[in-house]
Design an enzyme around this catalytic site. Structure first.
Site, PDB file in Angstrom:
ATOM      1  N   SER A 235       0.738  -1.204   0.100  1.00 25.38           N
ATOM      2  CA  SER A 235       0.059  -0.003  -0.069  1.00 25.38           C
ATOM      3  C   SER A 235       0.815   1.382   0.054  1.00 25.38           C
ATOM      4  CB  SER A 235      -0.884  -0.118   1.278  1.00 25.38           C
ATOM      5  OG  SER A 235      -2.142   0.871   1.032  1.00 25.38           O
ATOM      6  N   ASP A 341      -9.390  -5.441  -5.109  1.00 24.38           N
ATOM      7  CA  ASP A 341      -9.030  -4.282  -4.144  1.00 24.38           C
ATOM      8  C   ASP A 341      -9.753  -2.932  -4.448  1.00 24.38           C
ATOM      9  OD1 ASP A 341      -7.709  -2.365  -2.579  1.00 24.38           O
ATOM     10  OD2 ASP A 341      -5.569  -3.326  -2.967  1.00 24.38           O
ATOM     11  N   HIS A 372      -7.582  -5.812  -0.383  1.00 22.85           N
ATOM     12  CA  HIS A 372      -6.323  -5.149  -0.197  1.00 22.85           C
ATOM     13  C   HIS A 372      -5.605  -6.144   0.882  1.00 22.85           C
ATOM     14  CE1 HIS A 372      -4.065  -1.541  -0.308  1.00 22.85           C
ATOM     15  NE2 HIS A 372      -4.176  -1.327   0.953  1.00 22.85           N
TER      16      HIS A 372
END
Length: 692
Positions: A235, A341, A372
């Site tokens: 991320s 995601d 995610h």
């Protein structure tokens, strides 16, 4: 945007899936029965004392064989983790982000093998630069950095240190500017974020200065490293890896971005349509240390002023667009992304992958069915083994063949993976399909033939409804969507890459948002990406991935796939503000009653629609929970003769024609799609991280 597979250097050898043999090397054990026993002993239950975990791995390590002669193909755990050097340095970034008259220093916590230092053997570096080490934590268990009574680093989040330090690597954990123990301000992917991490790569290669304390004057040199650096992170952390690679910095040999952003504009907006009710100023405030919050008001204000909620492109977004500098990337890239995601959407992956292909960058990719989620939590054994070989090749120079394996691993069903030599496959071709009216208003057909001029469909934006609602009502006439469906397919049809949908629409009001989604209509069992775990369930049992200390356990809770039985699967989606019809970077008021043409970019995916299922294209307004609604409630009239979709089909137009003609498999007649299956997409806060 069409995803391309240029610049590949891979053979047709099949990548071995998660296998039992790989586990022996992963758990720091010797080979054979001894290794199997040690692997079994490395498992620990939740709450087991860290000392117990440490003894298990130390016992295994003590019996390791010595290195054999000949060219090495795999690094082995020959160094002590418990006795490793743990130290902190502060690297001078050369920038003054908080405008206090002094250049900012970032805190860098290092763990490296003591024996290598004593013998003078230089080692490579695995680096994770993050804003989350003190505010929020890393990984599925939200681990934070910890320090001993002297302020020296004691606990490092994640398994990278436990696993790789015994194998002759250093692990470096960088606090981005404005976070934890660093100076400066968090500027959310901007100059300070990227250059603070780049400065650490420069220091590791002798081009920047570091000091033993935050305000000290005694320089510290990284004489212990070869300078070869690999950046990794999920991320925000993986995003910084992308940004640093796009500077072209020397010494950065590889990056492993997991669910990473490639352009921050696309994190907050989808072609002008806002995805959250706040911008980067909120995230900056969220990650900054308390003292940074006080001194960084000017940076916070800039993040507000230069990121207007209109969705207009500004200089701030140009600074945070790494795709435009992909041609500078020197590092190889191992990208990992969940195809479902809904935090960092796969549009980021698609445009980054294309740009890297154009630049001829060596690449590898894993695409999962999760949201995610880190691969450590959906394919742990194969992930650690593959990452190990990847770093051995690109940082130690071992010829272990990882660069000649298939480019892509793709999850087709929960825990069932396939490989492709290149991705997307070379037979993939952008194929135009077109909507047409059906027997019922709003329930049309999808094929290769254009609709007659003047043919229209109409829907009214309803912000209370989502893509799941539209798909459940695909065979019913409803006012909030227009759906177009193929007949049941006579053979499998694979889409691999990014799709686009060109829409000509006439609004009834001065503002309008559009959504376009692709749906596989048919029963299936998939990962429940809409649930809080985004496709995984975290268990109580643990597995250990290296030695532990009392301050740093290598043992992590296991996971398993959380699945859902569904009647339809939305596998690609895109959104846009119709007001950006003339300029992607600037929205304008619409004239009611006037037609506008806009191409909506859909997120990258790789999905096989099985024979007997149907493919649907749905065009609607606000996708509840995923984009914000416009300021008005428009009714939109689609000109079907001027509306089409361009799909990346493996086999191209011929494959579509074959799949939509010929005998239909038995028991494949359309059945009513029910609103059950995955949980409703959750409204995620604007935090590209683990605990969202």
């Amino acid at each position: 945007m069409e995803i391309r597979a240029r610049g590949a250097r891979w053979s047709r050898r099949t990548l071995v899936a998660a296998g039992s043999a790989a586990l022996l090397g992963v758990l720091l054990t010797p080979t054979g029965a001894q290794g199997a026993q040690a692997a079994q002993g490395a498992r620990a239950t939740q709450g087991a004392p860290a000392a117990q975990e440490t003894r298990a791995v130390q016992d295994a390590q003590s019996s390791l064989p010595t290195a054999t002669a000949g060219p090495p193909r795999r690094s082995e755990p020959v160094y002590s983790y418990e006795n490793a050097i743990r130290e902190s340095v502060w690297v001078d970034t050369g920038i003054d982000g908080d405008a206090n008259g002094s250049t900012d220093r970032v805190a860098v916590d290092v763990v490296r093998p003591r024996e290598a230092a004593r013998s003078g053997r230089k080692i490579p570096v695995i680096m994770d630069a993050s804003p989350y080490y003190s505010c929020c934590g890393r990984g599925n268990e939200s681990q934070k950095k910890t320090y001993d009574a002297n302020g020296d680093p004691a606990g490092f989040p994640l398994h990278y240190d436990n696993y790789f330090v015994p194998r002759g690597y250093a692990f470096v954990a960088v606090d981005l500017t404005g976070t934890n123990r660093s100076d400066g301000c968090a500027d959310v992917g901007g100059r300070s974020d990227v250059l603070s991490a780049k400065a650490v790569v420069d220091w590791l290669n002798g081009r920047a200065r570091a000091y033993g304390s935050r305000t000290g004057t005694d320089p510290v040199r990284a004489s212990w490293t070869t300078g070869a650096t690999g950046m990794i992170g999920k991320s925000y952390d993986g995003t910084i890896a992308n940004g640093v690679a796009a500077t072209g910095v020397k010494g950065l040999r590889t990056i492993v971005p997991i669910a990473a952003i490639s352009s921050w504009y696309d994190y907050y907006f989808a072609q002008g349509a806002p995805l959250y009710d706040s911008g980067p100023e909120w995230l900056s405030d969220y990650v900054e240390s308390p003292e940074a919050r006080d001194r960084c008001q000017a940076v916070q204000q800039r993040l507000t002023d230069e990121a207007p909620r209109t969705g207009d492109w500004t200089r701030l977004w140009s600074e945070r667009d790494y795709v435009r500098n992909a041609g500078k990337v020197r590092a190889s890239v191992f990208a990992v992304h969940g195809m479902q995601d809904l935090n960092v959407r796969t549009k980021h992956l698609g445009q980054w992958w294309d740009a890297l292909a154009d630049a001829g960058v060596e690449r590898k990719i894993w695409l999962s069915q999760t949201g995610h989620v880190d691969p450590f939590d959906f394919r742990r054994t194969a992930w650690v083994d593959t990452l190990h070989r990847w770093f051995d090749h690109y940082l130690l120079g071992y010829d272990n063949g990882v660069d000649r394996e298939p480019m892509a691993d793709i999850e087709r069903a929960p825990d069932r993976w396939t490989t492709d030599t290149v991705w997307p496959p070379r037979a993939t071709d952008a194929t135009t399909v077109r909507p047409a009216t059906g027997e019922v208003p709003g329930v049309g057909t999808l094929g290769r033939t254009s609709a007659r001029p003047g043919t229209t469909e109409t829907f009214t934006d309803d912000p209370r409804l989502s893509e799941s609602d539209w798909a459940a009502d695909i065979d019913r006439s409803t006012s909030a969507k227009s759906g177009f469906v193929t007949r049941p397919l006579s053979r499998d049809l694979r889409l691999s890459g990014s799709s686009t949908v060109t829409v000509t629409a006439t609004p009834s009001t001065s503002t309008a948002h559009l959504s376009a989604v692709l749906v596989d209509l048919g029963p299936d069992t998939i990962r429940d990406y809409g649930h809080a775990g985004e496709g995984i369930t975290t268990l109580s049992a643990r597995t250990c991935w290296g030695p532990s200390t009392t301050a740093d356990s290598s043992c992590y809770r296991e996971t398993e796939a959380r699945t859902a039985d569904v009647d339809h699967t939305v596998f690609s989606r895109g959104w846009a503000d119709l007001g950006t019809y003339a300029s992607a970077g600037h929205g304008r008021p619409l004239t009611p009653g006037k037609p506008y043409t806009l191409t909506v970019q859909l997120a990258a995916s790789d999905h096989v629609i099985p024979a007997g299922h149907r493919l649907a294209l749905i065009i609607a307004g606000t996708d509840q929970g995923l984009i914000d609604p416009p300021s008005t409630t428009p009714t939109l009239t689609l000109d079907l003769a001027r509306t089409s979709a361009k799909l990346p089909l493996v086999g191209g137009a011929e494959a579509f024609t074959r799949a939509t003609t010929g005998p239909v498999p038995p028991h494949s007649a359309p059945r009513e799609s029910r609103p059950n299956g995955v949980a409703e997409p959750r409204r995620t806060p604007p935090i590209p991280g683990d605990r969202t």
